[in-house]
Design a protein around this motif. Structure first.
Motif, mmCIF file in Angstrom:
data_model
loop_
_atom_site.group_PDB
_atom_site.id
_atom_site.type_symbol
_atom_site.label_atom_id
_atom_site.label_comp_id
_atom_site.label_asym_id
_atom_site.label_seq_id
_atom_site.Cartn_x
_atom_site.Cartn_y
_atom_site.Cartn_z
ATOM 1 N N ALA A 140 0.804 -1.224 0.000
ATOM 2 C CA ALA A 140 0.000 0.000 0.000
ATOM 3 C C ALA A 140 0.834 1.271 0.000
ATOM 4 C CB ALA A 140 -0.947 -0.007 1.198
ATOM 5 N N GLU A 141 2.063 1.212 0.526
ATOM 6 C CA GLU A 141 2.873 2.437 0.574
ATOM 7 C C GLU A 141 3.222 2.949 -0.818
ATOM 8 O OE1 GLU A 141 5.821 3.280 3.306
ATOM 9 O OE2 GLU A 141 4.444 2.915 4.969
ATOM 10 N N MET A 142 3.083 2.112 -1.836
ATOM 11 C CA MET A 142 3.315 2.595 -3.197
ATOM 12 C C MET A 142 2.340 3.710 -3.570
ATOM 13 S SD MET A 142 4.492 -0.572 -5.578
ATOM 14 C CE MET A 142 6.222 -1.101 -5.497
ATOM 15 N N GLN A 143 1.178 3.715 -2.937
ATOM 16 C CA GLN A 143 0.216 4.778 -3.209
ATOM 17 C C GLN A 143 0.758 6.136 -2.761
ATOM 18 O OE1 GLN A 143 -2.660 4.360 -4.976
ATOM 19 N NE2 GLN A 143 -2.805 6.600 -4.935
ATOM 20 N N LEU A 144 1.639 6.145 -1.768
ATOM 21 C CA LEU A 144 2.226 7.408 -1.314
ATOM 22 C C LEU A 144 2.986 8.089 -2.440
ATOM 23 C CD1 LEU A 144 3.655 6.334 2.175
ATOM 24 C CD2 LEU A 144 1.493 7.500 1.697
ATOM 25 N N ALA A 145 3.640 7.300 -3.280
ATOM 26 C CA ALA A 145 4.381 7.871 -4.405
ATOM 27 C C ALA A 145 3.423 8.473 -5.425
ATOM 28 C CB ALA A 145 5.250 6.802 -5.057
ATOM 29 N N ILE A 146 2.356 7.742 -5.732
ATOM 30 C CA ILE A 146 1.378 8.255 -6.699
ATOM 31 C C ILE A 146 0.739 9.538 -6.169
ATOM 32 C CG2 ILE A 146 -0.759 7.718 -7.929
ATOM 33 C CD1 ILE A 146 0.059 4.732 -7.707
ATOM 34 N N ASP A 147 0.406 9.547 -4.888
ATOM 35 C CA ASP A 147 -0.190 10.747 -4.279
ATOM 36 C C ASP A 147 0.769 11.931 -4.350
ATOM 37 O OD1 ASP A 147 -2.388 9.196 -3.694
ATOM 38 O OD2 ASP A 147 -1.852 8.888 -1.596
ATOM 39 N N TRP A 148 2.072 11.677 -4.120
ATOM 40 C CA TRP A 148 3.065 12.758 -4.199
ATOM 41 C C TRP A 148 3.137 13.315 -5.610
ATOM 42 C CZ3 TRP A 148 7.791 12.497 -6.974
ATOM 43 C CH2 TRP A 148 8.599 13.621 -6.826
ATOM 44 N N TRP A 149 3.207 12.437 -6.609
ATOM 45 C CA TRP A 149 3.234 12.917 -7.988
ATOM 46 C C TRP A 149 1.999 13.760 -8.294
ATOM 47 C CZ3 TRP A 149 5.565 7.673 -9.204
ATOM 48 C CH2 TRP A 149 6.887 7.796 -9.678
ATOM 49 N N LEU A 150 0.834 13.312 -7.843
ATOM 50 C CA LEU A 150 -0.397 14.044 -8.116
ATOM 51 C C LEU A 150 -0.364 15.426 -7.472
ATOM 52 C CD1 LEU A 150 -3.187 14.100 -9.389
ATOM 53 C CD2 LEU A 150 -4.081 12.951 -7.347
ATOM 54 N N ARG A 151 0.125 15.497 -6.222
ATOM 55 C CA ARG A 151 0.253 16.813 -5.578
ATOM 56 C C ARG A 151 1.184 17.717 -6.362
ATOM 57 N NH1 ARG A 151 0.845 13.720 -0.869
ATOM 58 N NH2 ARG A 151 3.076 14.228 -0.773
ATOM 59 N N GLU A 152 2.296 17.166 -6.809
ATOM 60 C CA GLU A 152 3.261 17.968 -7.566
ATOM 61 C C GLU A 152 2.669 18.440 -8.891
ATOM 62 O OE1 GLU A 152 6.989 18.758 -6.738
ATOM 63 O OE2 GLU A 152 5.436 18.930 -5.201
ATOM 64 N N LEU A 153 1.956 17.567 -9.583
ATOM 65 C CA LEU A 153 1.369 17.981 -10.861
ATOM 66 C C LEU A 153 0.327 19.070 -10.658
ATOM 67 C CD1 LEU A 153 1.018 14.677 -12.921
ATOM 68 C CD2 LEU A 153 3.021 16.097 -12.472
ATOM 69 N N ASN A 154 -0.466 18.944 -9.605
ATOM 70 C CA ASN A 154 -1.442 19.992 -9.312
ATOM 71 C C ASN A 154 -0.754 21.303 -8.947
ATOM 72 O OD1 ASN A 154 -3.720 18.372 -9.786
ATOM 73 N ND2 ASN A 154 -3.764 17.614 -7.692
ATOM 74 N N ARG A 155 0.291 21.221 -8.158
ATOM 75 C CA ARG A 155 1.029 22.434 -7.757
ATOM 76 C C ARG A 155 1.658 23.130 -8.965
ATOM 77 N NH1 ARG A 155 6.330 23.690 -6.538
ATOM 78 N NH2 ARG A 155 7.014 21.537 -6.865
ATOM 79 N N LEU A 156 2.124 22.328 -9.918
ATOM 80 C CA LEU A 156 2.836 22.875 -11.079
ATOM 81 C C LEU A 156 1.906 23.212 -12.241
ATOM 82 C CD1 LEU A 156 5.832 20.390 -10.930
ATOM 83 C CD2 LEU A 156 5.936 22.851 -10.461
ATOM 84 N N GLY A 157 0.619 22.990 -12.057
ATOM 85 C CA GLY A 157 -0.343 23.396 -13.072
ATOM 86 C C GLY A 157 -0.476 22.468 -14.256
ATOM 87 N N VAL A 158 -0.180 21.195 -14.074
ATOM 88 C CA VAL A 158 -0.333 20.225 -15.157
ATOM 89 C C VAL A 158 -1.820 19.930 -15.377
ATOM 90 C CG1 VAL A 158 0.137 17.852 -15.885
ATOM 91 C CG2 VAL A 158 1.927 19.196 -14.749
ATOM 92 N N GLU A 159 -2.232 19.942 -16.622
ATOM 93 C CA GLU A 159 -3.607 19.568 -16.960
ATOM 94 C C GLU A 159 -3.673 18.051 -17.087
ATOM 95 O OE1 GLU A 159 -6.934 20.015 -20.536
ATOM 96 O OE2 GLU A 159 -5.120 21.259 -20.567
ATOM 97 N N ILE A 160 -4.502 17.418 -16.263
ATOM 98 C CA ILE A 160 -4.618 15.957 -16.255
ATOM 99 C C ILE A 160 -5.928 15.555 -16.899
ATOM 100 C CG2 ILE A 160 -4.725 13.903 -14.791
ATOM 101 C CD1 ILE A 160 -3.115 15.484 -12.692
ATOM 102 N N VAL A 161 -5.841 14.719 -17.928
ATOM 103 C CA VAL A 161 -7.019 14.265 -18.662
ATOM 104 C C VAL A 161 -7.142 12.756 -18.461
ATOM 105 C CG1 VAL A 161 -8.186 14.186 -20.880
ATOM 106 C CG2 VAL A 161 -6.607 16.078 -20.362
ATOM 107 N N LEU A 162 -8.122 12.327 -17.667
ATOM 108 C CA LEU A 162 -8.336 10.909 -17.388
ATOM 109 C C LEU A 162 -9.390 10.330 -18.321
ATOM 110 C CD1 LEU A 162 -8.368 11.010 -13.462
ATOM 111 C CD2 LEU A 162 -6.444 10.419 -14.967
ATOM 112 N N ASP A 163 -9.466 8.997 -18.346
ATOM 113 C CA ASP A 163 -10.450 8.287 -19.174
ATOM 114 C C ASP A 163 -10.381 8.728 -20.632
ATOM 115 O OD1 ASP A 163 -11.744 6.683 -17.110
ATOM 116 O OD2 ASP A 163 -12.511 8.587 -16.342
ATOM 117 N N HIS A 164 -9.174 8.911 -21.109
ATOM 118 C CA HIS A 164 -8.992 9.404 -22.481
ATOM 119 C C HIS A 164 -7.870 8.621 -23.143
ATOM 120 C CE1 HIS A 164 -9.343 12.574 -25.622
ATOM 121 N NE2 HIS A 164 -8.080 12.233 -25.853
#
Length: 621
Positions: free
Chosen positions: A406-430
């Protein structure tokens, strides 16, 4: 880290240490260094602390670390029986002639002359450290290295002045501490690392009380400035570098008991990851010093980010042991699957703002795509990240769904926080087609790989089309993604090994629609061994698969799948099964020539390769 060599501390190693000094560490430590030629092992500890050749590079490193505002510590070590007589052209030395757990070689019981020579070597090594302006020394008295073996009654069967009673078993350590004190003129604080359990199979309390008695003895004579504790040995390394299935701060209670028994500071490393955990240990009297190793491999600016109020930007260590311990176990320089710059600071400079911001499209939201998006955005590019699934993480998210990963999710969560902080546009289900890519100035493909039978070719390359009758069978990854269901009696045909099949087997066993699971695997010693043997997770993996309803057949190959049954090499037929899954690896998809590819869509390997390539491609834009 295996970043240096027999000539001394390399520029590569110095850059690694200096970045962590600049990142706010109060003190940075060099890996264990052999003090005597009989302890040489260039695959694990190449630094020549037994020779004056190390002084210039060691002094240069100390100067660089000091200039960065930190202090330098070095661990002095003799490996004892853990060296090869083939490499050193002489028997290994140990307190007693007990076969080494790794090599099986019987070492030479050290004579009084050998011990005098080793004591002198510690003194000479300490003088070199003093000359080079090293700030702190630590004597490796832990695990089943030479001093640790002398301290343990099961490994020290001597009847002379160095065996028997606690005082006798600790005599070599005390003499070495006296020698080091004299050599440094008392000017360099000196600590000792001790093991509180798992040197041999024994009760934890017995091991702890013996360590407390040893610490009282050496601290009571004023020979040591601090005690650092660890757990484990080469007979049981799982707790020496605790992986993600083990609890955080695992030595807090042992550290507390030791701290209450002696009057010198106590520290421990292992599973201390967050500022909150560090503060908890200090505030509740569990430790006097906070020691971190893998935490700072992952995040070299841990303290700087904390002091700047950016704790949420700290890259997490997820205790996976894949590129730190895992690489070292392969006798390769260590790194980090989430921080590809670790150990490669001279190769990967810190990202800088691009002169001309560009529109960057990244297709695929697994580790390669996430890292590429993070780095590209940090350089000022306008980034869009496309992911065909409803969540980010790729196969890493599948692993994170497993209760012990489960700790692998911590890495994914960190990347997501960084992408949001840096203004990355995320397009899911595409899902993006290779023939209709998004408009962009730069395009990176990180779409992963597709299930296949590629790993059948490892042992049976003559099966060009794979296992007869297995074409079209569902793959384990499809089950883990929820795309396929299982019921009744289930067969897994595994020729991939590692964590993919371990996670699959347990997920199937826990499925209420499944009555029992049979796994036939090419792995010969244990299911998952081609991963777990390098990451100190072998024992937990063995426990996980030793459950009712799960049968493992090692070293077993299927030659034909037909009518719900499998014919094995040798002619045995097993089945019928209600569901059959393949765990036979993945293959890269066909991509247009000249495409910028990162991760498994280039060629399937692992998270470290994927993150490294995503990082490098983003730097090149």
């Amino acid at each position: 880290m295996l970043l240096s060599d027999a000539t001394g501390i390399t520029d590569r190693h110095r850059a690694y240490l200096v970045e962590r000094a600049e990142g706010g560490a109060a003190m940075v430590g060099i890996e264990s260094a052999p003090v005597h030629p009989s302890s040489k092992d260039d695959r694990q500890n190449p630094l020549p602390l037994y020779s004056d050749v190390i002084i210039p590079s060691l002094a240069g490193t100390a100067d660089a670390v000091h200039a960065a505002g930190s202090r330098l510590m070095l661990v002095m070590q003799h490996r004892g029986s853990h060296v090869s007589h083939i490499t050193n052209h002489a028997p290994a030395l140990a307190p007693s002639a007990i076969p080494d757990i790794q090599t099986g070689d019987v070492p030479l019981a050290a004579s009084s002359a050998d011990l005098a020579d080793i004591r002198a070597a510690y003194g000479a090594a300490a003088k070199r450290c003093r000359t080079a302006s090293v700030d702190v020394l630590e004597i490796m008295g832990a695990l089943d290295y030479l001093i640790g073996a002398f301290l343990h009654p099961a490994l020290n069967l001597r009847t002379d002045a160095y065996g028997g009673s606690l005082e006798n078993r600790a005599r070599l350590l005390m003499e070495i501490l006296e020698t080091v004190r004299e050599a440094t003129r008392g000017a360099i604080p000196t600590g000792v690392r001790l093991t509180v359990g798992d040197v041999v199979d024994e009760e934890d309390e017995s091991a702890l009380q013996r360590v407390i008695a040893t610490a009282r003895l050496i601290a009571g004579q004023g020979l040591v400035d601090y005690i650092n504790i660890i757990r484990g040995s080469y007979r049981n390394m799982d707790n020496a570098m605790p992986a993600m299935h083990l609890p955080r701060m695992g030595l807090a209670e042992q550290s507390t008991q030791l701290r209450e028994a002696i009057d010198v500071p106590v520290s421990f490393a292992g599973g201390i990851r967050t500022p909150r955990e560090g503060e908890y240990l200090l505030a509740n009297g569990h430790a006097d010093l906070i020691a971190m190793a893998r935490t700072w491999i992952a995040e070299p600016h841990w303290m700087a980010k904390l002091e700047a109020g950016n704790e949420d930007q700290i890259r997490p260590c997820i205790s996976c042991n894949q590129a730190c311990t895992g690489f070292l176990m392969r006798a390769m320089p260590a790194s980090c699957i989430l921080n590809p710059r670790a150990g490669r600071e001279l190769e990967f400079a810190q990202p800088v703002r691009a002169v001309t911001p560009r529109r960057v499209a990244i297709v695929g939201g697994g580790p390669a795509g996430l890292e590429a998006a993070r780095v590209a955005a940090s350089r000022g590019h306008r980034v869009r990240l496309f992911e065909r699934e409803h969540r980010l993480g790729g196969d890493m998210a599948l692993a994170a769904a497993d209760r012990q990963r489960a700790e692998m999710q911590l890495a994914i969560d960190w990347w997501l926080r960084e992408l949001n902080r840096l203004g990355v546009e995320i397009v899911l289900d595409h899902e993006v087609s290779v023939v209709e890519p998004p408009e962009a100035d730069a395009l990176i493909w990180a779409i992963g790989a597709n299930p296949s039978q590629v790993t059948v070719g490892r042992y049976r390359p003559q099966l060009v089309e794979g296992i007869a009758g297995a074409q079209g069978l569902p793959h384990g990854r499809e089950f883990l993604r929820g795309e396929r269901r299982a019921n009744g009696r289930v067969l897994v045909i595994d020729e991939e090994g590692g964590w993919p099949v371990l996670v699959l087997a347990e997920a199937l066993r826990c499925d209420p629609e499944v009555t029992n699971v049979t796994v036939i695997t090419a792995e010969r010693a244990a299911l998952g061994e081609n991963h777990t043997s390098f990451t100190f997770e072998g024992s937990v993996a063995a426990r996980r698969v030793a459950k009712p309803g799960l049968q493992i057949r090692l070293g077993t190959f299927a030659t034909l799948v037909e009518d719900g049954c499998a014919t094995l090499a040798g002619g045995e037929r097993i089945g019928p099964f209600d569901t059959i899954f393949l765990s036979t690896g993945t293959s890269a998809p066909d991509m247009p020539e000249g495409s910028q590819l990162a991760g498994d869509c280039l060629v399937p390997r692992g998270i470290w390769a994927a993150v490294s390539e995503g990082h490098a491609l983003a730097l090149s834009i």
